[in-house]
Design a protein around this motif. Structure first.
Motif, short mmCIF file in Angstrom:
data_model
loop_
_atom_site.label_atom_id
_atom_site.label_comp_id
_atom_site.label_asym_id
_atom_site.label_seq_id
_atom_site.Cartn_x
_atom_site.Cartn_y
_atom_site.Cartn_z
N UNK A 1 8.26 21.46 98.82
CA UNK A 1 7.80 21.78 100.17
C UNK A 1 7.02 20.62 100.78
N UNK A 2 6.15 20.00 99.96
CA UNK A 2 5.38 18.86 100.47
C UNK A 2 6.29 17.68 100.81
N UNK A 3 7.31 17.46 100.01
CA UNK A 3 8.23 16.35 100.28
C UNK A 3 8.98 16.56 101.59
N UNK A 4 9.52 17.78 101.79
CA UNK A 4 10.26 18.06 103.02
C UNK A 4 9.36 17.99 104.25
N UNK A 5 8.16 18.57 104.16
CA UNK A 5 7.24 18.52 105.30
C UNK A 5 6.78 17.10 105.60
N UNK A 6 6.61 16.28 104.56
CA UNK A 6 6.21 14.88 104.76
C UNK A 6 7.31 14.10 105.47
N UNK A 7 8.56 14.31 105.06
CA UNK A 7 9.67 13.61 105.72
C UNK A 7 9.81 14.03 107.18
#
Length: 330
Positions: free
Chosen positions: A132-138
């Motif tokens: 979730x953090x990776x997708x929101x960061x991108x």
């Protein structure tokens, strides 16, 4: 005999691969249809990383890892069963030792089983925040650069990744520790049984049968501990199946796209009007009403725009209707 063995092995490989591949495909397709037909309220309350985790790691466990562990488990279960039958036919007093070994292994399995299963569950759950953090960061790279909060996101990702790595290491350490305990116990029991066979009188059992019983006992203790460890690991990895099944049975679908009792012509409507009468709407169930008591009329061919300040609910998700609206075809 060699031809028969090769033929049966080929049949087993193809049938096992076909069954497991079909099962994994059915899991994936059913979950995909369930999630695709879920209302928008499901996506509002479910993080993207949690859904991606189901379709990536959990599905990968069902596709490849679980079949690879189930195959030797089923094979060694059959081997242990027929070895016990052979030993009971050659040297019946050995059954007492086998029952004792089985009870001891079962006790250890009962003690370790819950903790290893819980470690695997924690590993699966702790992976979703990382995704979730990776997708929101991108998605928010421009905002991160604008506010210069890159270091904070890196620290947060490292922290979440450390939590997931801790559970991963604990799971594999638990299975290795279980294997070590079972190996130690199997070696001890092999020593005791071997002493019993060697020191027993030749009048009680012939030397040839002693050698046969001893060789099968050594095989049995090794295979038994390996089978118990495989059983624990297979059960722990079935947590991924449980997580897929949660979405398959728990996702509620939207209303069907076509209702048989309400068939309409294909060219309907050519033109029409929409009347809202005391219209009420909320984001999802158990939340306050956002649009309350709207009454307005839209004529055929009209274009309407919604005007409002930021955060006033212009992009409201029509998930739950608490009243009705009337559509008049003209």
């Amino acid at each position: 005999m060699v031809v028969v063995m090769v033929t049966l092995a080929v049949i087993k490989c193809f049938s096992y691969t076909w069954v497991t591949l079909n099962a994994a495909t059915n899991f994936h397709d059913t979950m995909f249809k369930k999630i695709f037909s879920s209302p928008m309220s499901f996506f509002d309350t479910t993080p993207t990383g949690r859904i991606l985790n189901r379709f990536s790691k959990d599905q990968e466990e069902v596709d490849t890892v679980l079949p690879l562990h189930m195959d030797p488990f089923l094979q060694f279960t059959l081997l242990v069963t027929f070895t016990i039958i052979t030993i009971s036919a050659v040297f019946p007093p050995m059954l007492a030792a086998i029952v004792f070994i089985g009870a001891l292994f079962g006790l250890i399995l009962f003690i370790f089983q819950r903790s290893i299963r819980q470690m695997k569950r924690l590993e699966n759950v702790s992976r979703s925040p990382c995704i979730s953090l990776t997708t929101s960061t991108l998605q928010g790279l421009s905002t991160i650069h604008a506010y210069n909060i890159r270091d904070r996101h890196i620290r947060l990702f490292k922290s979440l990744n450390d939590i997931n790595s801790n559970h991963y290491v604990l799971f594999h350490s638990g299975t290795r520790w279980l294997s070590f305990c079972l190996d130690s116990m199997a070696s001890t029991m092999t020593l005791l049984v071997s002493l019993f066979i060697v020191l027993s009188s030749n009048d009680f059992i012939s030397p040839s049968l002693k050698g046969l019983a001893l060789s099968y006992t050594i095989q049995l203790t090794g295979m038994l501990q390996y089978t118990v460890r495989l059983a624990t690991e297979v059960e722990a990895r079935f947590n991924s199946v449980e997580r897929l099944q949660e979405y398959i049975t728990g996702c509620k679908s939207e209303a069907p796209r076509q209702i048989k009792e309400a068939q309409v012509p294909e060219d309907w409507p050519k033109s029409g009007t929409i009347t809202f009468q005391d219209y009420k709407m909320r984001y999802r169930e158990n939340t306050p009403i956002v649009l309350n008591g709207l009454d307005f009329f839209i004529r055929a061919g009209e274009k309407l725009g919604i005007v409002g300040r930021t955060g006033s609910g212009k992009t409201l998700n029509p998930a739950v209707f608490t009243h009705n609206f009337v559509f008049h075809a003209g």
